[in-house]
Scaffold this motif. Structure first.
Motif, PDB file in Angstrom:
ATOM      1  N   TYR A 310       0.795  -1.219   0.000  1.00  0.00           N
ATOM      2  CA  TYR A 310       0.000   0.000   0.000  1.00  0.00           C
ATOM      3  C   TYR A 310       0.833   1.278   0.000  1.00  0.00           C
ATOM      4  N   ASP A 311       1.753   1.414   0.942  1.00  0.00           N
ATOM      5  CA  ASP A 311       2.484   2.677   1.059  1.00  0.00           C
ATOM      6  C   ASP A 311       3.263   2.992  -0.208  1.00  0.00           C
ATOM      7  N   ALA A 314       0.735   3.854  -3.081  1.00  0.00           N
ATOM      8  CA  ALA A 314       0.153   5.184  -2.897  1.00  0.00           C
ATOM      9  C   ALA A 314       1.163   6.273  -3.214  1.00  0.00           C
ATOM     10  N   TYR A 319      -0.419   9.808  -3.797  1.00  0.00           N
ATOM     11  CA  TYR A 319      -1.686   9.747  -3.071  1.00  0.00           C
ATOM     12  C   TYR A 319      -1.428   9.684  -1.576  1.00  0.00           C
ATOM     13  N   GLN A 320      -2.150  10.500  -0.846  1.00  0.00           N
ATOM     14  CA  GLN A 320      -2.121  10.458   0.609  1.00  0.00           C
ATOM     15  C   GLN A 320      -3.552  10.390   1.120  1.00  0.00           C
ATOM     16  N   VAL A 321      -3.803   9.453   2.009  1.00  0.00           N
ATOM     17  CA  VAL A 321      -5.131   9.334   2.578  1.00  0.00           C
ATOM     18  C   VAL A 321      -5.448  10.602   3.364  1.00  0.00           C
ATOM     19  N   THR A 379     -10.080   3.316  -1.075  1.00  0.00           N
ATOM     20  CA  THR A 379      -9.177   4.459  -1.203  1.00  0.00           C
ATOM     21  C   THR A 379      -9.819   5.556  -2.040  1.00  0.00           C
ATOM     22  N   LEU A 381      -8.325   6.623  -4.661  1.00  0.00           N
ATOM     23  CA  LEU A 381      -7.886   6.339  -6.021  1.00  0.00           C
ATOM     24  C   LEU A 381      -8.955   5.527  -6.746  1.00  0.00           C
ATOM     25  N   ASN A 433      -6.706   4.403 -12.189  1.00  0.00           N
ATOM     26  CA  ASN A 433      -5.509   4.125 -11.396  1.00  0.00           C
ATOM     27  C   ASN A 433      -5.209   2.637 -11.261  1.00  0.00           C
ATOM     28  N   TRP A 437      -1.750   0.291  -9.867  1.00  0.00           N
ATOM     29  CA  TRP A 437      -2.016  -0.398  -8.597  1.00  0.00           C
ATOM     30  C   TRP A 437      -1.841  -1.903  -8.718  1.00  0.00           C
TER      31      TRP A 437
END
Length: 836
Positions: A310-311, A314, A319-321, A379, A381, A433, A437
């Motif tokens: 995930y990290d 992202a 992308y940042q939550v 997410t 995304l 996306n 991913w």
């Protein structure tokens, strides 16, 4: 006038086939005592019928019991008796207690019944378990039976999702623990939830209720009942509930997970004479919330390569939550949300006193329309751009029962027929996306959004289910103290299904193996076409035996054994595939569960029957347990059913209640439940052991959470606890009142407290260090005034604003993302209830 005795009311009721009926208000409000004439159906639900079933001598005995303290009324053998003489573990919550504590649907009911577990990510994916068993935890399939039967006015609801409506004009809810197949139309291996609505009356009555609170909570209920003629009575009830959501979505700039519910119920009762009741009922419920979204909870290392977790994924897309503080209650999910639910049906119930017994017929049709939309990647995304599986259910049922009662023998015999069809149309599409991913970053295609954007799986499926049964139970009173109660059931089930998935790329071209190309290979790694048509039929025979002995006038001991089953199932949402990508057809049929249940209990009353204490110990062994198996691949297969070798649930339950005086009542119910897989050697692995290269011959799996490691093909989780089950659970409450005159009206002011505690539980079918939910305790308060026909009170729920989770979910793709649904924060408001 100030109340002196516990709440009891006159009912006109027929004798029926279950050897129990309970009219108990847990923490109920003391009001003026009236005469009683009560009885129940087989499932312990009170219904209208001739009051002549109670003798003068019995009525006198009941009056004496009332004067001595709290009572529970049963009418098993055409005479009234206290529920403490009934050899079964049961919790009964009256409608006024449900309303006072704010538990207005099945999902909330677990706050009052410790051995009941209800977990839901949306109405369809709802698991209702008793003592840890009942419905496989996880994504729901239509191809299996629920182990907890849910009945509304004698009518069985085939799917848990079809019972997620708001309680409407409810008289009481009963939670029966343990197998109930010898007295039920549909077999239930874990227990039953009986919901009884208020019935039409020949005396005019009405009630109205309005509640307002924070989060823009609005709720209104009304019911009116009365005669249309000397032989016909009618009742109509309506409710509406709305509340702002508890999670704010910064993408849509609005709150989500709201409540938007409407319900309507109408009933006609025709009573040409005291021997015959004919009741026609119809109901309709609609839920239309923007639901059900999640918040970011945490990440955990899986065995995927680090750049595919995930990290890293992202960061590669900048992308940042929106927030990593889960209880900020913020999310940024971008797909459309919907949890549209329409539920309704009609039923015709005929109860006819025929000679020494009562004949009951229940004919019913019910429907359920489900229109969901979800964000399945959890997410902001657009990985999964669209995920929806709308379905439509129709079910038909017919039940006949005949009940006979005498001084030494009671019996019930019955026949049940059931037919169901469920149609589902599913669509899932990848977004802009998705390539970055899902495709390995070392592959140049990961930088081409068009490879997966618009890639869609179109699913068509249906289920046909037919069931028929003969059942019966006999109660033989050997002596005044000893009763022997055997029961038996023979059951036939047939299920057939169809599943077809077709895959299309963003341009609308069919995605199949030919012609082979790198693009096709990448697309087929996400969705593969499949067709299956599982079908199975099966006969089952089950039986039970209960022996109970009255040790003293207010002490009853009982011992019971049940040999039960949960019928065969089919995999209705697609099948797992072999190494070549072909469906494993043998996985289409799921073996029936074989259940052995043991229970011993004692029921006592003391302090001149002002106090009640009941204790139960149980053990349930299940072979071929029907478990949910999840697949970590994104979109390939969401989950399917398989048989675990053996499961055991055992524990102890204690129920205590005291009515010290007409000014103070208190209760406490506690349960210890040890529910675990005794043997499950080929279970799905938890996220920390998933996502890596599958081990080959002679290889050893890597340590949990090793990026780029070796993953086992499956895991042995024997000895692990079942998901969703708290080892310790407790519910408690108390109410004190004092007489007062307000606005020239005599009444009471009262202060009530109730709460519940649940220890931690696993929120994943295979226990994971990332999905264990911590234990929590919730406390509620209410203070108000009640008088003749009026009740006004303010309330606070979750007084201490405890942060807790209802459920945690593992994001697909083995990326290590854990999402969750926080429980309700502190809420407050006021309620006004009027009756006339």
């Amino acid at each position: 006038m100030t109340a002196k005795y516990p709440s009891v009311r006159r009912r006109r009721v027929q004798a029926s086939s279950l050897t129990l009926s309970l009219l108990l208000a847990i923490g109920a409000t003391p009001v003026a005592a009236e005469e009683i004439s009560a009885a129940t159906t087989e499932e312990g639900i009170a219904v209208a019928a001739p009051a002549a079933t109670a003798s003068a001598d019995t009525a006198a005995q009941v009056d004496n019991d009332v004067s001595r303290g709290d009572i529970i009324i049963v009418t098993a053998r055409r005479r009234q008796e206290t529920a403490q003489e009934v050899p079964i573990a049961i919790s009964v919550i009256r409608g006024d207690s449900i309303e006072a504590t704010g538990n207005f649907n099945v999902v909330k009911l677990q706050q009052l019944a410790p051995t009941l577990q209800v977990y839901t990510s949306n109405p369809r994916n709802t698991a209702v378990n008793i003592r840890g068993i009942g419905v496989p935890f996880g994504l729901t399939s239509d191809g299996f039976e629920q182990g907890v039967g849910i009945y509304v006015d004698d009518v069985y609801n085939a799917r848990v999702a079809a019972a997620t409506f708001d309680f409407l004009d409810v008289d009481q809810v009963e939670v029966l623990r343990g197998p109930q197949g010898s007295l039920y139309g549909k077999n239930t291996t874990a227990g039953a939830i009986n919901i009884t609505t208020n019935q039409p009356t020949f005396d005019f009555e009405g009630r109205a209720e309005v509640t307002v609170g924070n989060l823009n909570f609005r709720q209104a209920k009304a019911a009116v009942s009365g005669p249309l003629s000397e032989t016909v009575a009618a009742r109509i009830a309506v409710s509406a509930t709305s509340r702002r959501g508890t999670i704010f979505n910064v993408t849509s700039d609005r709150y989500i997970n709201e409540q938007d519910n409407f319900g309507l119920r109408g009933q006609l009762l025709f009573r040409p004479n005291d021997d015959l009741d004919i009741t026609l009922s119809a109901d309709y419920s609609k839920q239309d919330p923007e639901c059900c979204g999640t918040v970011f909870v945490r990440t955990g290392l899986t065995q995927r390569p680090l750049n595919r977790q995930y990290d890293s994924l992202a960061a590669a897309q900048n992308y940042q939550v929106v927030s990593r503080n889960r209880f900020d209650r913020l999310t940024d999910i971008d797909a459309s949300l919907n949890a549209g639910n329409k539920i309704g049906g009609t039923s015709l119930r005929v109860k006819w006193d025929v000679g020494p017994g009562t004949l009951t017929s229940i004919t019913a049709w019910r429907f359920w329309d489900w229109k969901p939309e979800n964000d399945r990647d959890f997410t902001g995304l657009s990985v999964v751009a669209r995920s929806q599986n709308p379905s439509q259910q129709d079910q038909y049922s017919q039940e006949f029962r005949y009940n006979y009662s005498s001084d030494t023998i009671d019996f019930v015999v019955g026949a049940f027929g059931f037919k169901q069809r469920v149609d589902t149309q599913g669509t899932e599409s990848q977004g802009i996306n998705a390539s970055r991913w899902n495709i390995n970053p070392t592959n140049a295609l990961s930088n081409d959004p068009s490879v997966l954007n618009g890639l869609s799986a179109i699913n068509t499926q249906f289920l046909k289910s037919t069931s028929a049964a003969l059942f019966g139970q006999v109660s033989w009173k050997v002596t005044d103290a000893l009763t022997i109660q055997p029961g038996a059931r023979i059951n036939y089930d047939k299920k057939s299904g169809f599943y077809r998935r077709r895959v299309f790329d963003g341009a609308g071209n069919r995605v199949i193996n030919q012609p082979a190309s790198a693009v096709r290979t990448a697309q087929l790694a996400i969705y593969q076409e499949q067709t299956s048509a599982p079908s199975v039929s099966d006969w089952n025979f089950s039986y039970d035996l209960n022996i109970n002995y009255k040790l003293a006038p207010d002490v009853l001991a009982y011992l019971s054994y049940a040999k039960s089953f949960k019928t065969v199932g089919i995999n209705q949402n697609g099948l797992p595939t072999d190494a070549a990508g072909n469906p494993i057809l043998s996985a289409g049929v799921i073996k029936p569960e074989s259940v052995n249940h043991y229970e011993v209990g004692i029921k006592t009353q003391f302090w001149d029957r002002k106090g009640t204490f009941n204790l139960t110990a149980f053990r349930t062994d299940i072979k071929n347990y029907q478990a949910t198996v999840t697949n970590g691949q994104l979109g390939v297969l969401r989950g399917y059913l398989a048989n675990a070798g053996k499961v055991r649930s055992q524990g102890v339950e204690a129920d205590f209640k005291v009515r010290a005086s007409d000014r103070f009542t208190a209760y406490a119910n506690a349960a210890y439940t040890d529910a675990k897989y005794v043997r499950f050697v080929d279970a799905p692995c938890p996220p920390e052991l998933s996502g890596g290269t599958t081990v080959g011959a002679g290889q050893t799996p890597s340590a949990p959470g090793t990026p780029g490691g070796l993953s086992p093909a499956n895991c042995d989780i024997s000895g692990q606890r079942l998901p969703g089950v708290s080892k310790w659970s407790l519910s408690f409450g108390a109410e004190a009142n004092a007489p007062v005159m307000l606005l020239a009206q005599d009444g009471q002011i009262y202060l009530g407290l109730d709460g519940n505690y649940r220890s931690g539980f696993s929120s994943n079918p295979s226990e994971s260090i990332y999905t264990n939910v911590k234990g929590y305790a919730l406390t509620n308060l209410r203070v108000g005034f009640r008088g003749d026909g009026v009740d006004v009170f303010g309330w606070v729920r979750n007084v201490f604003d405890v942060n807790y989770f209802d459920q945690l979910q593992v994001a697909p793709g083995n990326v290590g993302l854990i999402a969750g649904q926080p429980g309700d924060p502190r809420t407050w408001g006021g309620t006004v209830k009027l009756s006339f």
